[in-house]
Design a protein around this motif. Structure first.
Motif, short mmCIF file in Angstrom:
data_model
loop_
_atom_site.label_atom_id
_atom_site.label_comp_id
_atom_site.label_asym_id
_atom_site.label_seq_id
_atom_site.Cartn_x
_atom_site.Cartn_y
_atom_site.Cartn_z
N MET A 1 95.49 76.43 19.67
CA MET A 1 96.08 77.44 20.52
C MET A 1 96.95 78.36 19.68
SD MET A 1 98.06 76.76 24.01
CE MET A 1 99.49 77.63 24.44
N THR A 2 96.92 79.63 19.97
CA THR A 2 97.70 80.63 19.26
C THR A 2 98.55 81.40 20.25
OG1 THR A 2 95.98 80.86 17.58
CG2 THR A 2 97.57 82.65 17.77
N THR A 3 99.80 81.63 19.89
CA THR A 3 100.72 82.40 20.73
C THR A 3 101.17 83.62 19.95
OG1 THR A 3 101.51 80.39 21.80
CG2 THR A 3 102.91 82.33 21.98
N GLU A 4 101.18 84.78 20.59
CA GLU A 4 101.68 85.99 19.97
C GLU A 4 103.15 86.17 20.33
OE1 GLU A 4 100.60 90.73 19.59
OE2 GLU A 4 99.90 89.62 21.34
N VAL A 5 103.98 86.40 19.32
CA VAL A 5 105.40 86.65 19.52
C VAL A 5 105.68 88.06 19.03
CG1 VAL A 5 107.74 85.94 18.90
CG2 VAL A 5 105.95 84.21 19.18
N ILE A 6 106.26 88.89 19.88
CA ILE A 6 106.56 90.28 19.53
C ILE A 6 108.05 90.38 19.24
CG2 ILE A 6 106.57 92.66 20.34
CD1 ILE A 6 104.16 91.82 22.14
N VAL A 7 108.38 90.90 18.05
CA VAL A 7 109.77 91.06 17.63
C VAL A 7 110.07 92.55 17.56
CG1 VAL A 7 111.45 90.64 15.79
CG2 VAL A 7 109.73 88.90 16.34
N PRO A 19 108.11 81.65 9.37
CA PRO A 19 107.30 80.61 10.02
C PRO A 19 107.72 79.23 9.50
CG PRO A 19 106.01 81.74 8.34
CD PRO A 19 107.34 82.42 8.41
N LEU A 20 107.87 78.28 10.42
CA LEU A 20 108.31 76.93 10.07
C LEU A 20 107.34 75.89 10.61
CD1 LEU A 20 112.07 77.23 11.09
CD2 LEU A 20 111.11 77.49 8.80
N SER A 21 107.27 74.76 9.92
CA SER A 21 106.52 73.62 10.45
C SER A 21 107.40 72.93 11.48
CB SER A 21 106.17 72.65 9.32
OG SER A 21 107.34 72.02 8.84
N VAL A 22 106.85 71.99 12.21
CA VAL A 22 107.62 71.26 13.22
C VAL A 22 108.80 70.55 12.57
CG1 VAL A 22 107.52 69.42 14.92
CG2 VAL A 22 105.63 71.01 14.73
N GLY A 23 108.66 70.10 11.34
CA GLY A 23 109.74 69.43 10.63
C GLY A 23 110.82 70.37 10.11
N GLY A 24 110.57 71.67 10.18
CA GLY A 24 111.56 72.65 9.75
C GLY A 24 111.33 73.27 8.39
N ARG A 39 106.93 94.34 15.59
CA ARG A 39 105.82 93.65 14.92
C ARG A 39 105.44 92.41 15.70
NH1 ARG A 39 107.06 93.08 8.80
NH2 ARG A 39 105.23 91.77 8.92
N SER A 40 104.17 92.08 15.60
CA SER A 40 103.64 90.88 16.25
C SER A 40 103.46 89.78 15.21
CB SER A 40 102.29 91.17 16.89
OG SER A 40 102.43 92.10 17.92
N PHE A 41 103.77 88.56 15.63
CA PHE A 41 103.57 87.38 14.80
C PHE A 41 102.75 86.40 15.61
CE2 PHE A 41 107.34 89.46 13.33
CZ PHE A 41 107.25 89.39 11.95
N HIS A 42 101.89 85.66 14.95
CA HIS A 42 101.05 84.68 15.62
C HIS A 42 101.48 83.28 15.21
CE1 HIS A 42 98.72 88.36 16.04
NE2 HIS A 42 98.38 87.82 17.20
N VAL A 43 101.73 82.45 16.20
CA VAL A 43 102.16 81.08 15.99
C VAL A 43 100.98 80.17 16.30
CG1 VAL A 43 103.86 79.34 16.63
CG2 VAL A 43 104.49 81.74 16.67
N HIS A 44 100.63 79.32 15.34
CA HIS A 44 99.48 78.44 15.47
C HIS A 44 99.92 76.98 15.61
CE1 HIS A 44 97.09 81.84 14.12
NE2 HIS A 44 97.95 81.99 13.14
N GLY A 45 99.22 76.22 16.43
CA GLY A 45 99.37 74.79 16.61
C GLY A 45 100.66 74.13 16.15
#
Length: 74
Positions: A1-7, A19-24, A39-45
């Motif tokens: 799943m991918t989510t678009e985040v607009i900043v 961009p960070l992993s779940v562990g930080g 700008r748009s950023f895409h967050v993956h899984g």
């Protein structure tokens, strides 16, 4: 799943997005959204984004670090 985040950096300061992993841990380089830009950023899984509004003092320090010669013209 991918989510678009607009900043949107619409308050006169740049916004740093990392961009960070779940562990930080960082999983990619930080990117700057300059004042007035969107700008748009895409967050993956299971990835996170650290979104940080850079205050004027920090922005000036970063500029001096990037361009050391500027310290003589402050």
């Amino acid at each position: 799943m991918t989510t678009e985040v607009i900043v949107k950096a619409n308050h006169g300061w740049p916004v740093e997005v990392t961009p960070l992993s779940v562990g930080g841990a960082a999983v990619g380089p930080a990117q700057m959204v300059e004042p007035g830009e969107t700008r748009s950023f895409h967050v993956h899984g299971s990835q996170d984004l650290l979104v940080h509004e850079v205050q004027p003092v920090k922005a000036a320090e970063d500029t001096l670090k990037a361009e050391p010669i500027l310290q003589f013209f402050a």
